[in-house]
Design a protein around this motif. Structure first.
Motif, PDB file in Angstrom:
ATOM      1  N   ASN A  31       0.805  -1.211   0.000  1.00 26.47           N
ATOM      2  CA  ASN A  31       0.000   0.000   0.000  1.00 26.47           C
ATOM      3  C   ASN A  31       0.850   1.279   0.000  1.00 26.47           C
ATOM      4  N   ARG A  32       1.506   1.526  -1.146  1.00 30.02           N
ATOM      5  CA  ARG A  32       2.201   2.814  -1.346  1.00 30.02           C
ATOM      6  C   ARG A  32       1.865   3.303  -2.765  1.00 30.02           C
ATOM      7  N   PRO A  33       0.584   3.478  -3.071  1.00 33.66           N
ATOM      8  CA  PRO A  33       0.217   3.747  -4.469  1.00 33.66           C
ATOM      9  C   PRO A  33       0.883   4.989  -5.046  1.00 33.66           C
ATOM     10  N   ASN A  34       1.157   5.991  -4.196  1.00 32.92           N
ATOM     11  CA  ASN A  34       1.793   7.206  -4.730  1.00 32.92           C
ATOM     12  C   ASN A  34       3.239   6.967  -5.139  1.00 32.92           C
ATOM     13  N   LEU A  39       9.146  -1.015  -3.051  1.00 35.36           N
ATOM     14  CA  LEU A  39       9.512  -1.770  -1.855  1.00 35.36           C
ATOM     15  C   LEU A  39      10.540  -0.990  -1.025  1.00 35.36           C
ATOM     16  N   ASN A  40      10.052  -0.202  -0.065  1.00 35.06           N
ATOM     17  CA  ASN A  40      11.016   0.421   0.856  1.00 35.06           C
ATOM     18  C   ASN A  40      11.217  -0.513   2.059  1.00 35.06           C
ATOM     19  N   SER A  41      12.058  -0.098   2.989  1.00 35.50           N
ATOM     20  CA  SER A  41      12.384  -0.975   4.135  1.00 35.50           C
ATOM     21  C   SER A  41      11.138  -1.320   4.938  1.00 35.50           C
ATOM     22  N   GLU A  42      10.230  -0.335   5.042  1.00 32.27           N
ATOM     23  CA  GLU A  42       9.009  -0.568   5.823  1.00 32.27           C
ATOM     24  C   GLU A  42       8.149  -1.668   5.183  1.00 32.27           C
ATOM     25  N   VAL A  43       8.033  -1.612   3.844  1.00 30.61           N
ATOM     26  CA  VAL A  43       7.242  -2.645   3.144  1.00 30.61           C
ATOM     27  C   VAL A  43       7.924  -4.007   3.327  1.00 30.61           C
ATOM     28  N   GLU A  45       9.834  -5.079   5.704  1.00 28.56           N
ATOM     29  CA  GLU A  45       9.640  -5.559   7.078  1.00 28.56           C
ATOM     30  C   GLU A  45       8.203  -6.077   7.253  1.00 28.56           C
ATOM     31  N   ALA A  46       7.246  -5.299   6.714  1.00 26.70           N
ATOM     32  CA  ALA A  46       5.833  -5.696   6.845  1.00 26.70           C
ATOM     33  C   ALA A  46       5.578  -7.011   6.102  1.00 26.70           C
ATOM     34  N   LEU A  47       6.203  -7.183   4.939  1.00 25.26           N
ATOM     35  CA  LEU A  47       6.026  -8.432   4.182  1.00 25.26           C
ATOM     36  C   LEU A  47       6.598  -9.621   4.948  1.00 25.26           C
ATOM     37  N   LYS A  48       7.735  -9.403   5.589  1.00 26.55           N
ATOM     38  CA  LYS A  48       8.331 -10.494   6.388  1.00 26.55           C
ATOM     39  C   LYS A  48       7.401 -10.883   7.534  1.00 26.55           C
ATOM     40  N   ASN A  49       6.870  -9.876   8.228  1.00 29.72           N
ATOM     41  CA  ASN A  49       5.943 -10.148   9.341  1.00 29.72           C
ATOM     42  C   ASN A  49       4.693 -10.856   8.832  1.00 29.72           C
ATOM     43  N   PHE A  50       4.219 -10.403   7.660  1.00 32.11           N
ATOM     44  CA  PHE A  50       3.031 -11.029   7.060  1.00 32.11           C
ATOM     45  C   PHE A  50       3.309 -12.512   6.775  1.00 32.11           C
TER      46      PHE A  50
END
Ligand code: COA
Length: 280
Positions: A31-34, A39-43, A45-50
């Protein structure tokens, strides 16, 4: 089990075939449509947690990954294009040296997706470039809308792919086509991607969700235990010779004869009834 919460990754648990059976599909939307879902670091990390959550949650039978749709443009601004993922976030490369790059690109979220033992589908609507095509290639199945575009443009940044395309993409589309995409950095459209085996299916833009979720529902209504065995066995063909792979298949196939789900599946067929999978 609650899904991890993140601003950059929305997670939905969708009941299989809309039935209250305790079986779910996990739909994760970057969810970074703009920023075209880069894929930044936050994405990452979130993907790993997911992935850790989706693997551990026993209700989840199938995982679908996608990118958020463009937001309505601000007044006077042009609309952003549709994107699955337009690659790694290039702004994070600016001051990055080899030491930092090695940390960032080793044991990353794309590997976490690849290592999921449950079936995975990439639902691709728009640009799937660089890390985006690598996320797609780390899923088991790729379904793309007609407007999607694929490519590995890293060479234009003075780089090569770093999330596995040199290996996973070439297993999927072959050595020659991978070299062509990586060396030219050019994009191909969805129809060309289907022709070379990069995507399983191309569909009309407005049909993408229904077609993908229909396939996810079909897969998720099987035994996840058997689906995992199938995935593991087919995956073995990537790392083993043909003879070794056939031996692995024989072993995996035979083991299933001690499973409850083989008994369930075969007996259900004989009784002309619907199997009620036990997932073991
Ligand atoms: N990393 C960081 N930001 C990115 C990005 C990426 N990989 N891809 C797109 N963006 C951002 C743009 O900077 C822009 O942000 P802004 O509006 O704040 O300036 C926004 O997403 C929209 O992209 P824009 O380039 O304006 O859209 P476009 O329609 O003109 O072009 C692309 C679309 C996909 C052709 C173009 O964005 C592109 O080439 N992206 C990089 C692709 C790439 O090299 N990926 C591999 C990275 S290793």
């Amino acid at each position: 089990m609650d899904a991890p919460i993140s601003d950059v990754l929305s997670i939905e648990k969708i009941a299989v075939n809309d039935e209250e059976t305790g079986r779910y599909i996990a739909l994760a939307t970057i969810n970074r449509p703009n920023k075209l879902n880069a894929l930044n670091s936050e994405v990452m990390e979130a993907l790993k947690n997911f992935c850790a959550w989706a693997e551990a949650d026993t209700q989840i039978r199938c995982i679908v990954l996608t990118g958020a749709k463009p937001l309505a443009p601000l007044e006077g601004k042009r609309p952003k294009p549709n994107a699955f993922v337009a690659g790694a976030d290039i702004s994070e490369f600016v001051d990055m040296d080899s030491k930092a790059a090695k940390i960032k690109f080793t044991d990353n979220a794309v590997e976490a997706i690849w290592n999921l033992t449950k079936p995975t589908i990439a639902m691709i609507d728009g640009f799937a470039l660089g890390g985006g095509s690598e996320v797609a290639c780390s899923c088991d199945i790729r379904i793309a809308s007609k407007r999607s575009k694929f490519g590995t443009p890293e060479i234009n940044l003075g780089l090569i792919p770093g999330y596995g395309a040199t290996q996973r993409l070439s297993r999927l589309i072959g050595y020659g086509k991978t070299l062509e995409l990586v060396l030219t950095g050019e994009m191909i459209d969805a129809e060309q991607a289907e022709k070379i085996g990069l995507v399983n299916q191309v569909c009309a833009n407005e049909e993408l969700y229904d077609i993908t979720m229909n396939m996810a529902n079909i897969i998720a209504s099987k035994s996840v235990f058997i689906a995992k065995a199938a995935k593991r066995t087919i995956r073995a063909s990537l790392n083993h010779s043909l003879d070794e792979g056939i031996a692995i298949e024989a072993e995996e196939f035979a083991k299933l004869f001690d499973s409850k789900d083989k008994v369930e599946g075969v007996n259900a067929f004989m009784a002309r009834s619907k199997p009620n999978w036990h997932d073991n």
